[in-house]
Design a protein around this motif. Structure first.
Motif, mmCIF file in Angstrom:
data_model
loop_
_atom_site.group_PDB
_atom_site.id
_atom_site.type_symbol
_atom_site.label_atom_id
_atom_site.label_comp_id
_atom_site.label_asym_id
_atom_site.label_seq_id
_atom_site.Cartn_x
_atom_site.Cartn_y
_atom_site.Cartn_z
ATOM 1 N N TRP A 36 86.927 28.728 -74.481
ATOM 2 C CA TRP A 36 85.807 29.331 -75.206
ATOM 3 C C TRP A 36 85.629 28.681 -76.577
ATOM 4 N N SER A 37 86.725 28.453 -77.282
ATOM 5 C CA SER A 37 86.640 27.832 -78.610
ATOM 6 C C SER A 37 86.239 26.365 -78.523
ATOM 7 N N VAL A 38 86.752 25.670 -77.522
ATOM 8 C CA VAL A 38 86.363 24.266 -77.344
ATOM 9 C C VAL A 38 84.866 24.161 -77.104
ATOM 10 N N GLU A 39 84.334 24.985 -76.225
ATOM 11 C CA GLU A 39 82.904 24.919 -75.909
ATOM 12 C C GLU A 39 82.046 25.320 -77.102
ATOM 13 N N GLN A 40 82.497 26.298 -77.866
ATOM 14 C CA GLN A 40 81.746 26.702 -79.062
ATOM 15 C C GLN A 40 81.710 25.563 -80.075
ATOM 16 N N ALA A 41 82.828 24.875 -80.255
ATOM 17 C CA ALA A 41 82.871 23.739 -81.180
ATOM 18 C C ALA A 41 81.969 22.609 -80.697
ATOM 19 N N LEU A 42 82.009 22.333 -79.409
ATOM 20 C CA LEU A 42 81.181 21.261 -78.853
ATOM 21 C C LEU A 42 79.692 21.579 -78.970
ATOM 22 N N SER A 43 79.350 22.864 -79.020
ATOM 23 C CA SER A 43 77.940 23.243 -79.099
ATOM 24 C C SER A 43 77.376 23.115 -80.506
ATOM 25 N N CYS A 44 78.242 22.917 -81.510
ATOM 26 C CA CYS A 44 77.776 22.826 -82.896
ATOM 27 C C CYS A 44 77.328 21.396 -83.186
ATOM 28 N N PRO A 45 76.092 21.193 -83.591
ATOM 29 C CA PRO A 45 75.588 19.830 -83.784
ATOM 30 C C PRO A 45 76.210 19.103 -84.968
ATOM 31 N N TYR A 46 76.899 19.817 -85.854
ATOM 32 C CA TYR A 46 77.452 19.188 -87.053
ATOM 33 C C TYR A 46 78.893 18.708 -86.872
ATOM 34 N N ILE A 47 79.558 19.162 -85.823
ATOM 35 C CA ILE A 47 80.959 18.797 -85.619
ATOM 36 C C ILE A 47 81.039 17.428 -84.952
ATOM 37 N N ASP A 48 81.753 16.511 -85.605
ATOM 38 C CA ASP A 48 81.858 15.131 -85.127
ATOM 39 C C ASP A 48 83.012 14.924 -84.156
ATOM 40 N N GLY A 49 84.053 15.720 -84.291
ATOM 41 C CA GLY A 49 85.191 15.593 -83.402
ATOM 42 C C GLY A 49 85.840 16.938 -83.168
ATOM 43 N N VAL A 50 86.144 17.247 -81.903
ATOM 44 C CA VAL A 50 86.817 18.502 -81.552
ATOM 45 C C VAL A 50 88.244 18.158 -81.140
#
Length: 240
Positions: A36-50
């Protein structure tokens, strides 16, 4: 990236949970908790690396399948009960810098707070990156049942109100002042501020207010049961 600043989405997931063994890959509404946290991070357009920081091979495998990067396994001294979160975070930042991946902002997303949404991460980062007066931002929820007007201590076996002026039978709608607690689903900071203050909360910290139901943090079985129910309700459209 936001305002020319590279953003790291860091998910910390220790293998040795005692309150709920295996909780980071325990299923929640059909997905391992960390996903759930990985997918939420990937959905944020500002995050360059998860990136996931973990000491568990099983957690690492699940995180990689979900799309996260797991470039190292966390050393044992950063995976015991005495390890400090700031040391875990800076270890990840420094390791990545050593491979040529530099970040200006770190967003910490703990897998035990799965009820956040991608829009919360996005909104918090926008506030942090567009306000020169703040250097970190943390998510909070309004304290209602835990408002000081409803709190007591126990002295010699008897209840004593926390507030000297606390009336008997106070109604929630009549309490004065609004109070908030840091609920743990989003922490974001510039890397420079993390190094300087050794944490996310200091005089230059702003608040991102989230709905109270999102504040559930999974540490024990009862938390997991409540989170499952709340997430199910949200997936059905009953919670916004």
């Amino acid at each position: 990236m936001i305002n020319g600043k590279r953003v790291l989405g860091l998910i910390t997931a220790r293998a040795g949970s005692k309150g709920l063994p295996g909780k980071n890959i325990r299923p929640l509404c059909g997905k391992p908790l960390i996903v759930w946290s990985v997918e939420q991070a990937l959905s944020c357009p500002y995050i360059d690396g998860v990136v996931v920081s973990t000491d568990g091979e099983d957690i690492a495998a699940v995180a990689r399948r979900a799309g996260a990067h797991v470039p190292f396994l966390r050393p044992a001294e950063l995976a015991d009960d005495a390890a400090k979160s700031i040391d875990v975070i800076l270890h990840a930042v420094d390791h990545l810098a050593g491979t040529g991946s530099y970040y200006d902002i770190v967003t910490l997303l703990e897998p035990t707070s799965p009820l956040r949404e991608g829009k919360d991460i996005t909104g918090a980062l926008e506030r942090l990156a567009t306000n020169d007066d703040i250097r970190s931002i943390v998510s909070v929820s309004e304290a209602e049942a835990s408002h000081p007007s409803f709190l007591f201590s126990i002295e010699s076996g008897c209840l004593r109100p926390v507030l000297d002026s606390q009336p008997n039978g106070v109604r929630r709608q009549d309490v004065e002042g609004r109070y908030y607690f840091i609920e743990g689903s989003i922490y974001a900071s510039t890397v420079d501020a993390l190094r300087e203050f050794k944490g996310f909360h200091h005089a230059y910290t702003a608040a991102w207010v989230v709905e109270r139901y999102k504040s559930i943090e999974i540490d024990e079985l009862c938390d997991a049961i409540m989170a499952e129910s709340l997430m199910s309700a949200r997936l059905r459209g009953e919670l916004k």
